[in-house]
Design an enzyme around this catalytic site. Structure first.
Site, mmCIF file in Angstrom:
data_model
loop_
_atom_site.group_PDB
_atom_site.id
_atom_site.type_symbol
_atom_site.label_atom_id
_atom_site.label_comp_id
_atom_site.label_asym_id
_atom_site.label_seq_id
_atom_site.Cartn_x
_atom_site.Cartn_y
_atom_site.Cartn_z
ATOM 1 N N ASP A 1 153.148 -54.249 -32.073
ATOM 2 C CA ASP A 1 151.747 -53.859 -32.302
ATOM 3 C C ASP A 1 151.129 -54.493 -33.546
ATOM 4 O O ASP A 1 150.334 -53.860 -34.246
ATOM 5 C CB ASP A 1 151.615 -52.328 -32.392
ATOM 6 C CG ASP A 1 151.907 -51.644 -31.065
ATOM 7 O OD1 ASP A 1 151.652 -52.251 -30.013
ATOM 8 O OD2 ASP A 1 152.405 -50.501 -31.093
ATOM 9 N N VAL A 2 151.475 -55.739 -33.815
ATOM 10 C CA VAL A 2 150.837 -56.454 -34.929
ATOM 11 C C VAL A 2 149.816 -57.474 -34.426
ATOM 12 O O VAL A 2 149.163 -58.141 -35.224
ATOM 13 C CB VAL A 2 151.870 -57.155 -35.838
ATOM 14 C CG1 VAL A 2 152.775 -56.141 -36.512
ATOM 15 C CG2 VAL A 2 152.676 -58.193 -35.061
ATOM 16 N N LYS B 1 150.443 -59.864 -31.622
ATOM 17 C CA LYS B 1 150.976 -61.149 -31.134
ATOM 18 C C LYS B 1 150.132 -61.701 -29.985
ATOM 19 O O LYS B 1 149.863 -62.901 -29.933
ATOM 20 C CB LYS B 1 152.428 -60.983 -30.675
ATOM 21 C CG LYS B 1 153.427 -60.749 -31.789
ATOM 22 C CD LYS B 1 154.859 -60.803 -31.288
ATOM 23 C CE LYS B 1 155.158 -59.760 -30.236
ATOM 24 N NZ LYS B 1 155.037 -58.377 -30.741
ATOM 25 N N VAL C 1 146.952 -60.997 -29.248
ATOM 26 C CA VAL C 1 145.640 -61.394 -29.773
ATOM 27 C C VAL C 1 145.739 -62.772 -30.418
ATOM 28 O O VAL C 1 144.920 -63.667 -30.160
ATOM 29 C CB VAL C 1 145.126 -60.353 -30.790
ATOM 30 C CG1 VAL C 1 143.914 -60.892 -31.547
ATOM 31 C CG2 VAL C 1 144.760 -59.055 -30.086
ATOM 32 N N LYS D 1 155.471 -65.471 -21.455
ATOM 33 C CA LYS D 1 155.973 -64.208 -22.003
ATOM 34 C C LYS D 1 157.290 -63.910 -21.294
ATOM 35 O O LYS D 1 157.322 -63.221 -20.263
ATOM 36 C CB LYS D 1 154.956 -63.087 -21.750
ATOM 37 C CG LYS D 1 155.334 -61.723 -22.272
ATOM 38 C CD LYS D 1 154.942 -61.514 -23.704
ATOM 39 C CE LYS D 1 155.165 -60.060 -24.138
ATOM 40 N NZ LYS D 1 154.886 -59.857 -25.559
ATOM 41 N N GLU E 1 155.403 -66.292 -26.191
ATOM 42 C CA GLU E 1 155.194 -65.075 -26.979
ATOM 43 C C GLU E 1 156.413 -64.165 -26.892
ATOM 44 O O GLU E 1 156.911 -63.860 -25.805
ATOM 45 C CB GLU E 1 153.958 -64.311 -26.501
ATOM 46 C CG GLU E 1 153.667 -63.083 -27.361
ATOM 47 C CD GLU E 1 152.543 -62.231 -26.813
ATOM 48 O OE1 GLU E 1 152.686 -60.991 -26.834
ATOM 49 O OE2 GLU E 1 151.530 -62.795 -26.360
ATOM 50 N N ARG F 1 144.096 -58.742 -38.783
ATOM 51 C CA ARG F 1 143.710 -57.486 -39.436
ATOM 52 C C ARG F 1 143.700 -56.354 -38.406
ATOM 53 O O ARG F 1 142.724 -56.156 -37.684
ATOM 54 C CB ARG F 1 142.344 -57.624 -40.106
ATOM 55 C CG ARG F 1 142.018 -56.454 -41.024
ATOM 56 C CD ARG F 1 140.868 -56.769 -41.963
ATOM 57 N NE ARG F 1 140.736 -55.735 -42.979
ATOM 58 C CZ ARG F 1 139.932 -55.814 -44.028
ATOM 59 N NH1 ARG F 1 139.191 -56.900 -44.210
ATOM 60 N NH2 ARG F 1 139.863 -54.833 -44.907
ATOM 61 N N TYR G 1 139.379 -57.702 -37.895
ATOM 62 C CA TYR G 1 139.491 -56.562 -36.987
ATOM 63 C C TYR G 1 138.344 -56.622 -35.981
ATOM 64 O O TYR G 1 137.168 -56.622 -36.355
ATOM 65 C CB TYR G 1 139.443 -55.244 -37.755
ATOM 66 C CG TYR G 1 139.482 -54.048 -36.836
ATOM 67 C CD1 TYR G 1 140.684 -53.626 -36.279
ATOM 68 C CD2 TYR G 1 138.310 -53.365 -36.512
ATOM 69 C CE1 TYR G 1 140.724 -52.547 -35.414
ATOM 70 C CE2 TYR G 1 138.341 -52.283 -35.648
ATOM 71 C CZ TYR G 1 139.553 -51.883 -35.105
ATOM 72 O OH TYR G 1 139.585 -50.817 -34.248
ATOM 73 N N ILE G 2 138.694 -56.690 -34.712
ATOM 74 C CA ILE G 2 137.700 -56.764 -33.639
ATOM 75 C C ILE G 2 138.113 -55.785 -32.543
ATOM 76 O O ILE G 2 139.184 -55.947 -31.953
ATOM 77 C CB ILE G 2 137.613 -58.183 -33.038
ATOM 78 C CG1 ILE G 2 137.302 -59.224 -34.118
ATOM 79 C CG2 ILE G 2 136.561 -58.234 -31.931
ATOM 80 C CD1 ILE G 2 137.362 -60.654 -33.614
#
EC number: 6.3.3.3
Length: 228
Positions: A13-14, A16, A18, A38, A116, A177, A206-207
């Site tokens: 959840d960092v 990857k 995105v 993936k 990924e 972010r 952050y989006i």
């Protein structure tokens, strides 16, 4: 120019996916044919077409070349858990030979293959092995995604160290972010820039619903294109 590289994260959840989408979009803007790969994904849903993972679907859509889902994500595991737990639950053995076969197939088709990872660098895929072992086997250059939040400095620096200790080339890192409320953002970025021995490829702000947005403008892929 490298023909394939691995997107690693400091944790789960960092961002990857995105970051992977942003890189794929930036590469496409350079006129390159791309495939997003993936190999292992946990947390998949049953559909009429079979098991599907949302992150893998985003990679499939962001790539310039059309590839069958089963080739994008050969191991779509149901449980949203560590891959070794999800695989054991389904009595599935993750075989590196299959992962390598798919990667070689993708390399023949695309200019660049983005691979990924799942979770963090040492995420287990069995009781005795980690996905990073396969990355070492393939000698894939690595791009590290750092989710900017409290505690990310230690996670990022430790992950960068172990990637290099594993004998792999850390070719860049991306700041994502994930928490808009994180304080001292500029100071965190400055520390990462000074301590990670690899170029910063970009900062993704952050989006909300970022996976659905155009993100390529936040990434500079030139350092990747200049690697032999």
């Amino acid at each position: 120019m490298i023909d394939a590289f691995f997107i690693a994260g400091t944790d789960t959840d960092v961002g990857k996916t995105v970051a992977s989408k942003a890189v794929l979009q930036a590469l496409a803007a350079k006129g390159l044919n791309t495939i997003g790969y993936k190999p292992v994904a946990a947390g998949s849903e049953k559909t009429e077409q079979g098991w599907r993972n949302s992150d893998a679907l985003h990679l499939q859509k962001a790539a310039t070349l059309e590839v069958a889902y089963e080739d994008v994500n050969p191991y779509a595991l149901e449980l949203p858990a560590s891959p070794h737990i999800a695989a054991k639950h389904e009595q599935v053995e993750i075989e590196y030979d299959l992962l390598s076969e798919k990667l070689a197939q993708h390399k023949e088709q695309a200019d660049v293959v983005l691979v990924e990872g799942a979770g963090g660098w040492r995420v287990p895929v069995s009781d005795t092995d980690s996905l990073s072992t396969w990355v070492q086997q393939e000698q894939l250059p690595v791009v590290l995604v750092v989710g900017i939040k409290l505690g990310c400095l230690s996670h990022a620096l430790l992950t960068a160290e172990i990637i290099k200790a594993d004998g792999l080339n850390l070719v860049g890192w991306i700041a994502n972010r994930v928490n808009p409320g994180t304080e001292h953002y500029a100071d965190i970025i400055e520390m990462l820039e000074s301590r990670i021995d690899a170029p910063k490829l970009g900062e993704i702000p952050y989006i909300p619903s970022a996976k659905r947005k155009e993100l390529g403008k936040y990434i500079n892929v030139e350092p990747l294109l200049n690697i032999d």
